[in-house]
Design an enzyme around this catalytic site. Structure first.
Site, PDB file in Angstrom:
ATOM      1  N   LYS A  13      40.651  49.235  33.740  1.00 55.55           N
ATOM      2  CA  LYS A  13      41.155  48.909  32.431  1.00 55.55           C
ATOM      3  C   LYS A  13      40.306  47.991  31.532  1.00 55.55           C
ATOM      4  CE  LYS A  13      41.630  44.290  33.524  1.00 55.55           C
ATOM      5  NZ  LYS A  13      40.997  43.095  32.860  1.00 55.55           N
ATOM      6  N   PRO A  96      32.377  48.152  39.199  1.00 52.43           N
ATOM      7  CA  PRO A  96      31.587  47.076  39.695  1.00 52.43           C
ATOM      8  C   PRO A  96      32.771  46.032  39.968  1.00 52.43           C
ATOM      9  CG  PRO A  96      31.434  47.363  37.159  1.00 52.43           C
ATOM     10  CD  PRO A  96      32.061  48.643  37.843  1.00 52.43           C
ATOM     11  N   MET A  97      32.474  45.157  40.863  1.00 52.58           N
ATOM     12  CA  MET A  97      33.295  44.089  41.271  1.00 52.58           C
ATOM     13  C   MET A  97      33.110  42.872  40.441  1.00 52.58           C
ATOM     14  SD  MET A  97      33.889  44.764  45.619  1.00 52.58           S
ATOM     15  CE  MET A  97      32.740  43.800  46.009  1.00 52.58           C
ATOM     16  N   GLY A  98      34.375  42.210  40.230  1.00 47.28           N
ATOM     17  CA  GLY A  98      34.231  41.088  39.419  1.00 47.28           C
ATOM     18  C   GLY A  98      33.875  41.183  38.151  1.00 47.28           C
ATOM     19  N   GLY A  99      34.178  42.349  37.518  1.00 48.37           N
ATOM     20  CA  GLY A  99      33.507  42.696  35.991  1.00 48.37           C
ATOM     21  C   GLY A  99      34.676  42.606  34.917  1.00 48.37           C
ATOM     22  N   GLY A 100      35.844  42.346  35.508  1.00 46.70           N
ATOM     23  CA  GLY A 100      36.994  41.996  34.261  1.00 46.70           C
ATOM     24  C   GLY A 100      37.690  43.659  33.887  1.00 46.70           C
ATOM     25  N   GLY A 102      38.963  45.184  36.345  1.00 47.00           N
ATOM     26  CA  GLY A 102      40.277  45.314  37.380  1.00 47.00           C
ATOM     27  C   GLY A 102      40.303  46.314  38.521  1.00 47.00           C
ATOM     28  N   GLY A 104      39.778  45.938  41.805  1.00 45.91           N
ATOM     29  CA  GLY A 104      40.431  45.356  42.965  1.00 45.91           C
ATOM     30  C   GLY A 104      42.175  45.796  42.660  1.00 45.91           C
ATOM     31  N   SER A 106      43.557  47.731  40.447  1.00 47.66           N
ATOM     32  CA  SER A 106      43.672  49.118  40.530  1.00 47.66           C
ATOM     33  C   SER A 106      43.936  49.717  41.838  1.00 47.66           C
ATOM     34  CB  SER A 106      42.683  49.857  39.651  1.00 47.66           C
ATOM     35  OG  SER A 106      43.056  51.067  39.038  1.00 47.66           O
ATOM     36  N   ASP A 138      47.167  41.498  37.516  1.00 47.88           N
ATOM     37  CA  ASP A 138      46.683  42.599  36.829  1.00 47.88           C
ATOM     38  C   ASP A 138      47.399  44.012  37.286  1.00 47.88           C
ATOM     39  OD1 ASP A 138      45.415  41.574  34.813  1.00 47.88           O
ATOM     40  OD2 ASP A 138      43.556  41.911  35.775  1.00 47.88           O
TER      41      ASP A 138
HETATM   42  C1  LIG Z   1      42.502  37.238  33.057  1.00 44.24           C
HETATM   43  C2  LIG Z   1      42.487  38.627  33.621  1.00 44.24           C
HETATM   44  C3  LIG Z   1      43.010  39.738  32.386  1.00 44.24           C
HETATM   45  O1  LIG Z   1      43.160  40.993  32.687  1.00 44.24           O
HETATM   46  O2  LIG Z   1      41.451  39.047  33.891  1.00 44.24           O
HETATM   47  P1  LIG Z   1      40.163  39.577  34.815  1.00 44.24           P
HETATM   48  O3  LIG Z   1      40.456  39.162  36.333  1.00 44.24           O
HETATM   49  O4  LIG Z   1      40.716  41.107  34.980  1.00 44.24           O
HETATM   50  O5  LIG Z   1      38.908  39.708  34.467  1.00 44.24           O
HETATM   51  C4  LIG Z   1      43.675  38.793  34.656  1.00 44.24           C
HETATM   52  O6  LIG Z   1      44.996  38.491  34.218  1.00 44.24           O
HETATM   53  C5  LIG Z   1      43.493  37.873  36.059  1.00 44.24           C
HETATM   54  O7  LIG Z   1      44.219  38.931  36.675  1.00 44.24           O
HETATM   55  P2  LIG Z   1      43.758  38.818  38.447  1.00 44.24           P
HETATM   56  O8  LIG Z   1      42.248  39.162  38.378  1.00 44.24           O
HETATM   57  O9  LIG Z   1      44.687  39.553  39.149  1.00 44.24           O
HETATM   58  O10 LIG Z   1      43.715  37.216  38.608  1.00 44.24           O
HETATM   59  P3  LIG Z   1      44.675  36.540  39.940  1.00 44.24           P
HETATM   60  O11 LIG Z   1      44.000  37.004  41.169  1.00 44.24           O
HETATM   61  O12 LIG Z   1      46.051  36.438  39.828  1.00 44.24           O
HETATM   62  O13 LIG Z   1      44.261  35.002  39.542  1.00 44.24           O
HETATM   63  C6  LIG Z   1      42.775  34.523  39.832  1.00 44.24           C
HETATM   64  C7  LIG Z   1      42.791  33.104  39.401  1.00 44.24           C
HETATM   65  O14 LIG Z   1      42.684  32.866  38.017  1.00 44.24           O
HETATM   66  C8  LIG Z   1      43.429  32.021  37.431  1.00 44.24           C
HETATM   67  N1  LIG Z   1      44.453  32.732  36.567  1.00 44.24           N
HETATM   68  C9  LIG Z   1      44.638  33.943  36.615  1.00 44.24           C
HETATM   69  C10 LIG Z   1      45.557  34.556  35.730  1.00 44.24           C
HETATM   70  C11 LIG Z   1      46.300  33.999  34.811  1.00 44.24           C
HETATM   71  N2  LIG Z   1      47.081  34.415  33.959  1.00 44.24           N
HETATM   72  N3  LIG Z   1      46.082  32.397  34.707  1.00 44.24           N
HETATM   73  C12 LIG Z   1      45.177  31.825  35.357  1.00 44.24           C
HETATM   74  O15 LIG Z   1      45.061  30.538  35.460  1.00 44.24           O
HETATM   75  C13 LIG Z   1      44.070  31.408  38.613  1.00 44.24           C
HETATM   76  O16 LIG Z   1      43.532  30.124  38.925  1.00 44.24           O
HETATM   77  C14 LIG Z   1      44.140  32.268  39.652  1.00 44.24           C
HETATM   78  O17 LIG Z   1      43.780  31.574  40.969  1.00 44.24           O
HETATM   79  N1  LIG Z   2      39.638  46.732  46.675  1.00 41.73           N
HETATM   80  C1  LIG Z   2      38.817  45.766  46.229  1.00 41.73           C
HETATM   81  N2  LIG Z   2      37.841  46.133  45.195  1.00 41.73           N
HETATM   82  C2  LIG Z   2      37.389  45.289  44.468  1.00 41.73           C
HETATM   83  N3  LIG Z   2      37.322  43.954  44.865  1.00 41.73           N
HETATM   84  C3  LIG Z   2      38.301  43.278  45.758  1.00 41.73           C
HETATM   85  C4  LIG Z   2      38.977  44.427  46.560  1.00 41.73           C
HETATM   86  N4  LIG Z   2      39.866  43.874  47.232  1.00 41.73           N
HETATM   87  C5  LIG Z   2      39.568  42.617  47.217  1.00 41.73           C
HETATM   88  N5  LIG Z   2      38.419  42.158  46.269  1.00 41.73           N
HETATM   89  C6  LIG Z   2      38.246  40.959  45.834  1.00 41.73           C
HETATM   90  O1  LIG Z   2      38.636  40.646  44.348  1.00 41.73           O
HETATM   91  C7  LIG Z   2      37.715  40.275  43.651  1.00 41.73           C
HETATM   92  C8  LIG Z   2      37.682  40.358  42.193  1.00 41.73           C
HETATM   93  O2  LIG Z   2      37.898  41.865  42.099  1.00 41.73           O
HETATM   94  P1  LIG Z   2      37.764  43.066  40.917  1.00 41.73           P
HETATM   95  O3  LIG Z   2      39.155  43.486  40.744  1.00 41.73           O
HETATM   96  O4  LIG Z   2      36.763  43.916  41.062  1.00 41.73           O
HETATM   97  O5  LIG Z   2      37.457  41.938  39.754  1.00 41.73           O
HETATM   98  P2  LIG Z   2      38.206  41.745  38.233  1.00 41.73           P
HETATM   99  O6  LIG Z   2      39.479  40.944  38.659  1.00 41.73           O
HETATM  100  O7  LIG Z   2      37.030  40.687  37.557  1.00 41.73           O
HETATM  101  O8  LIG Z   2      38.581  42.807  37.438  1.00 41.73           O
HETATM  102  C9  LIG Z   2      36.288  40.692  44.247  1.00 41.73           C
HETATM  103  O9  LIG Z   2      35.004  39.965  44.124  1.00 41.73           O
HETATM  104  C10 LIG Z   2      36.427  40.737  45.752  1.00 41.73           C
HETATM  105  O10 LIG Z   2      36.207  39.509  46.360  1.00 41.73           O
END
Ligand SMILES: C[C@@](CO)(OP(=O)(O)O)[C@H](O)COP(=O)(O)OP(=O)(O)OC[C@H]1O[C@@H](n2ccc(N)nc2=O)[C@H](O)[C@@H]1O
Ligand SMILES: Nc1ncnc2c1ncn2[C@@H]1O[C@H](COP(=O)(O)OP(=O)(O)O)[C@@H](O)[C@H]1O
Length: 283
Positions: A13, A96-100, A102, A104, A106, A138
């Site tokens: 995403k 890529p992981m941790g790329g924003g 989604g 993991g 997804s 997400d």
């Molecule tokens: C900010 C977004 C936008 O899409 O970015 P990306 O992670 O995809 O970059 C997401 O909502 C991220 O969602 P997700 O990656 O599932 O985050 P989570 O595992 O639920 O949260 C990781 C950490 O980020 C912080 N967190 C996350 C979402 C949110 N609305 N507020 C927060 O403060 C919290 O500290 C939480 O412990």
């Molecule tokens: N199946 C998976 N694919 C990717 N990352 C995963 C998975 N399961 C657990 N993780 C953990 O979730 C973290 C964030 O994952 P990812 O969804 O790739 O990034 P982002 O939330 O930035 O889009 C990874 O660094 C990893 O430690």
């Protein structure tokens, strides 16, 4: 009849904009964001096990088996549904992981929908999305599979019809921790709420971008490279940055001019996720 094997995509995403409205008592942030899917993602394979075991057969570097969101999603669905079946799962990790983008989340959503089908649970989309939310903010949008304006922590979804341009996504070689960005004191947390209908006015700011740029020179540099050709911005909390183009050829021209040290890919924006297209095709 029960499918013996399922092969399903887990698309990426983009957050086309992301505003932070405030912080809740539990530390999570209230957001407004616009999600669109890409026609690029991971692929997962599932086969049924009668003995109840859940086994991810593919190793993911840096992610222990039991913490993988795929395994966590499968085990949670198994416990909540009281199902005695299990699954062998394969993952072709392309995102890529941790790329924003989604990956993991997804993967987790694809696992929920696949096992719902493989185990003949017939859960509603609402119930699967609610379970998904306990795995990550997400996950629900991937379970529902429609481009959406999201509010709350990302779980209140209003489906939207967006143009489906081509995106050039650059992947700075750095891991951005979402938790770290959300705990930065300099993060803007007071954006005024907007209405979904004003979205098409094109306010595409990402409130996380200034903090990510400051902490990660690799991301700042990627934005600078892409900004030479188009208006670039960050997705989620990064590290990926993207720009949009009316056709693939234009995106490709720019891609060829990016430095060799900055990996990138091209994908088209999609209002219906590839996962849902495939599931509907198989229904
Ligand atoms: C900010 C977004 C936008 O899409 O970015 P990306 O992670 O995809 O970059 C997401 O909502 C991220 O969602 P997700 O990656 O599932 O985050 P989570 O595992 O639920 O949260 C990781 C950490 O980020 C912080 N967190 C996350 C979402 C949110 N609305 N507020 C927060 O403060 C919290 O500290 C939480 O412990
Ligand atoms: N199946 C998976 N694919 C990717 N990352 C995963 C998975 N399961 C657990 N993780 C953990 O979730 C973290 C964030 O994952 P990812 O969804 O790739 O990034 P982002 O939330 O930035 O889009 C990874 O660094 C990893 O430690």
């Amino acid at each position: 009849m029960q499918d013996a094997q399922l092969i399903l995509p887990a698309p990426a995403k983009l957050n086309l904009m992301l505003h932070i409205l405030g912080r809740r008592a539990d530390g999570y942030h209230e957001l407004q964001t616009l999600f669109q899917f890409l026609d690029h993602g991971d692929e997962l394979g599932f086969t049924l096990r009668q003995d109840g075991d859940i086994r991810l057969r593919t190793e993911v570097p840096g992610v222990p088996h039991d913490s993988n969101l795929i395994v966590r999603a499968a085990r949670k669905l198994q416990v909540e549904s009281g199902c005695r079946l299990g699954a062998d799962i394969w993952l072709d990790k392309r995102l890529p992981m941790g790329g924003g983008i989604g990956g993991g989340s997804s993967d987790a959503a694809t696992t929920l929908l696949a096992l719902d089908r493989l185990w003949s649970l017939d859960w509603s989309e609402d119930r699967l999305a609610a379970l998904g939310l306990t795995l990550g903010a997400d996950v629900p949008v991937f379970v529902r599979g429609r481009a959406a304006f999201a509010e709350g922590v990302g779980e209140q979804l209003t489906p939207v019809e967006l143009p489906e341009p081509w995106f050039l996504v650059a992947v700075p070689q750095v891991f951005v921790s979402t938790a770290e960005i959300f705990s930065d004191p300099e993060l803007t947390r007071n954006s005024p709420p907007i209405k979904v209908r004003s979205l098409l006015g094109g306010d595409s700011r990402n409130d996380c971008q200034p903090v990510v740029e400051k902490r990660y020179p690799e991301v700042r540099n990627a934005l600078m490279e892409l900004n030479k050709f188009t208006s670039a911005r960050l997705t989620g909390t990064g590290a990926c940055v993207f720009g949009s183009f009316p056709n693939r050829g234009d995106a490709d021209k720019v891609r060829r001019q990016l430095p060799a040290t900055l990996p990138s890919f091209i994908a088209q924006g999609r209002n219906i996720s590839m996962l849902h297209r495939k599931l509907q095709g198989q229904a």
